[in-house]
Write a protein that holds these residues in place. Structure first.
Motif, PDB file in Angstrom:
ATOM      1  N   HIS A 118     -38.667   2.213  -5.374  1.00  0.00           N
ATOM      2  CA  HIS A 118     -38.071   1.433  -4.296  1.00  0.00           C
ATOM      3  C   HIS A 118     -38.828   1.618  -3.001  1.00  0.00           C
ATOM      4  O   HIS A 118     -39.609   2.554  -2.840  1.00  0.00           O
ATOM      5  N   ALA A 119     -38.596   0.675  -2.098  1.00  0.00           N
ATOM      6  CA  ALA A 119     -39.220   0.702  -0.779  1.00  0.00           C
ATOM      7  C   ALA A 119     -38.177   0.277   0.247  1.00  0.00           C
ATOM      8  O   ALA A 119     -37.347  -0.590  -0.042  1.00  0.00           O
ATOM      9  N   ALA A 120     -38.220   0.875   1.410  1.00  0.00           N
ATOM     10  CA  ALA A 120     -37.328   0.456   2.490  1.00  0.00           C
ATOM     11  C   ALA A 120     -37.538  -1.034   2.733  1.00  0.00           C
ATOM     12  O   ALA A 120     -38.672  -1.508   2.831  1.00  0.00           O
ATOM     13  N   ALA A 121     -36.456  -1.781   2.814  1.00  0.00           N
ATOM     14  CA  ALA A 121     -36.537  -3.232   2.948  1.00  0.00           C
ATOM     15  C   ALA A 121     -37.323  -3.648   4.188  1.00  0.00           C
ATOM     16  O   ALA A 121     -38.028  -4.661   4.169  1.00  0.00           O
ATOM     17  N   HIS A 122     -37.242  -2.875   5.254  1.00  0.00           N
ATOM     18  CA  HIS A 122     -37.914  -3.238   6.508  1.00  0.00           C
ATOM     19  C   HIS A 122     -39.398  -2.856   6.545  1.00  0.00           C
ATOM     20  O   HIS A 122     -40.110  -3.255   7.458  1.00  0.00           O
ATOM     21  N   ASN A 123     -39.890  -2.123   5.552  1.00  0.00           N
ATOM     22  CA  ASN A 123     -41.276  -1.672   5.551  1.00  0.00           C
ATOM     23  C   ASN A 123     -42.168  -2.743   4.906  1.00  0.00           C
ATOM     24  O   ASN A 123     -42.359  -2.766   3.691  1.00  0.00           O
ATOM     25  N   ARG A 128     -45.379  -5.198   0.586  1.00  0.00           N
ATOM     26  CA  ARG A 128     -46.551  -6.020   0.251  1.00  0.00           C
ATOM     27  C   ARG A 128     -47.429  -5.289  -0.775  1.00  0.00           C
ATOM     28  O   ARG A 128     -47.909  -5.888  -1.736  1.00  0.00           O
ATOM     29  N   LEU A 129     -47.611  -3.992  -0.583  1.00  0.00           N
ATOM     30  CA  LEU A 129     -48.415  -3.194  -1.510  1.00  0.00           C
ATOM     31  C   LEU A 129     -47.797  -3.194  -2.903  1.00  0.00           C
ATOM     32  O   LEU A 129     -48.477  -3.463  -3.896  1.00  0.00           O
ATOM     33  N   TYR A 130     -46.509  -2.898  -2.994  1.00  0.00           N
ATOM     34  CA  TYR A 130     -45.846  -2.818  -4.300  1.00  0.00           C
ATOM     35  C   TYR A 130     -45.825  -4.167  -5.013  1.00  0.00           C
ATOM     36  O   TYR A 130     -45.892  -4.225  -6.240  1.00  0.00           O
ATOM     37  N   SER A 131     -45.740  -5.264  -4.254  1.00  0.00           N
ATOM     38  CA  SER A 131     -45.677  -6.585  -4.888  1.00  0.00           C
ATOM     39  C   SER A 131     -46.994  -6.973  -5.561  1.00  0.00           C
ATOM     40  O   SER A 131     -47.034  -7.929  -6.323  1.00  0.00           O
ATOM     41  N   LYS A 132     -48.058  -6.209  -5.336  1.00  0.00           N
ATOM     42  CA  LYS A 132     -49.331  -6.471  -6.000  1.00  0.00           C
ATOM     43  C   LYS A 132     -49.289  -6.111  -7.485  1.00  0.00           C
ATOM     44  O   LYS A 132     -50.068  -6.636  -8.272  1.00  0.00           O
ATOM     45  N   PHE A 133     -48.412  -5.190  -7.865  1.00  0.00           N
ATOM     46  CA  PHE A 133     -48.396  -4.735  -9.256  1.00  0.00           C
ATOM     47  C   PHE A 133     -46.999  -4.611  -9.848  1.00  0.00           C
ATOM     48  O   PHE A 133     -46.843  -4.146 -10.966  1.00  0.00           O
ATOM     49  N   ALA A 134     -45.982  -5.058  -9.114  1.00  0.00           N
ATOM     50  CA  ALA A 134     -44.609  -4.974  -9.606  1.00  0.00           C
ATOM     51  C   ALA A 134     -43.806  -6.151  -9.062  1.00  0.00           C
ATOM     52  O   ALA A 134     -44.226  -6.831  -8.130  1.00  0.00           O
ATOM     53  N   VAL A 135     -42.636  -6.350  -9.638  1.00  0.00           N
ATOM     54  CA  VAL A 135     -41.749  -7.446  -9.253  1.00  0.00           C
ATOM     55  C   VAL A 135     -40.511  -6.871  -8.576  1.00  0.00           C
ATOM     56  O   VAL A 135     -39.926  -5.894  -9.060  1.00  0.00           O
ATOM     57  N   TRP A 136     -40.118  -7.487  -7.482  1.00  0.00           N
ATOM     58  CA  TRP A 136     -38.894  -7.096  -6.772  1.00  0.00           C
ATOM     59  C   TRP A 136     -37.718  -7.533  -7.627  1.00  0.00           C
ATOM     60  O   TRP A 136     -37.546  -8.705  -7.916  1.00  0.00           O
ATOM     61  N   THR A 137     -36.915  -6.564  -8.093  1.00  0.00           N
ATOM     62  CA  THR A 137     -35.854  -6.873  -9.059  1.00  0.00           C
ATOM     63  C   THR A 137     -34.439  -6.567  -8.575  1.00  0.00           C
ATOM     64  O   THR A 137     -33.482  -6.982  -9.217  1.00  0.00           O
ATOM     65  N   ASP A 138     -34.288  -5.844  -7.467  1.00  0.00           N
ATOM     66  CA  ASP A 138     -32.928  -5.476  -7.048  1.00  0.00           C
ATOM     67  C   ASP A 138     -32.955  -5.020  -5.595  1.00  0.00           C
ATOM     68  O   ASP A 138     -34.024  -4.720  -5.040  1.00  0.00           O
TER      69      ASP A 138
END
Length: 167
Positions: A118-123, A128-138
């Motif tokens: 997980h990542a803080a929603a405001h960060n 942006r970094l995580y969305s390069k290799f994963a999907v936002w699911t929750d």
């Protein structure tokens, strides 16, 4: 820079104490509003239920950690928290560290099919970094803060990290 990995099987009480001090000292890396009592509660709540990887630099100083657990289905590894000290941060180090952790998890548990974190929603940077290799699911709310949960299916993640292994 060399970071030496210490897995949870080889950790001693002193290592957990070092981890707790490091976690508390770096709690603002998660969120500027992350209060000491929230961090203490997190440690108390998770230390018995999670696995821990510690990384020492070449001077033997704790420089990073990853705290993770397996979900009930044992096919999902959830990374609860991770911190790398600022002086070692770079895209190359992030990529290498993620690669090492994924390899560690895959060797430890051959049943893993997905990895979540997980990542803080405001960060914006982290999201942006995580969305390069994963999907936002929750979306979760922890300690009054919104967090985005990302899910990476193992095979595409291995391809992204240029890891060749049969899963």
């Amino acid at each position: 820079m060399i970071l030496q990995l210490m897995g949870h099987h080889s950790l001693k009480d002193e290592d957990y104490a070092r981890f707790a001090r490091f976690y508390l000292a770096n709690r603002e890396e998660f969120d500027e509003q992350y209060m000491l009592h929230d961090a203490l509660f997190h440690l108390i709540d998770t230390i018995q239920q999670t696995r821990l990887l510690l990384f020492d630099d070449d001077q033997g100083q704790l420089s990073a950690f990853i705290q993770y657990r397996y979900m009930e289905d044992i096919c999902t590894a959830f990374i609860d928290s991770a911190v790398l000290v600022k002086k070692y941060r770079s895209s190359r180090v992030f990529f290498a560290g993620l690669r090492d952790v994924v390899l560690w998890i895959c060797e430890e548990n051959r049943n893993v099919k997905t990895i979540q974190f997980h990542a803080a929603a405001h960060n914006r940077y982290t999201n942006r970094l995580y969305s390069k290799f994963a999907v936002w699911t929750d979306v979760q709310v922890r300690n009054g803060r919104r967090e985005h949960v990302y899910t990476a299916k193992l095979e595409p993640l291995l391809a992204y990290l240029k890891i060749q292994m049969t899963v």
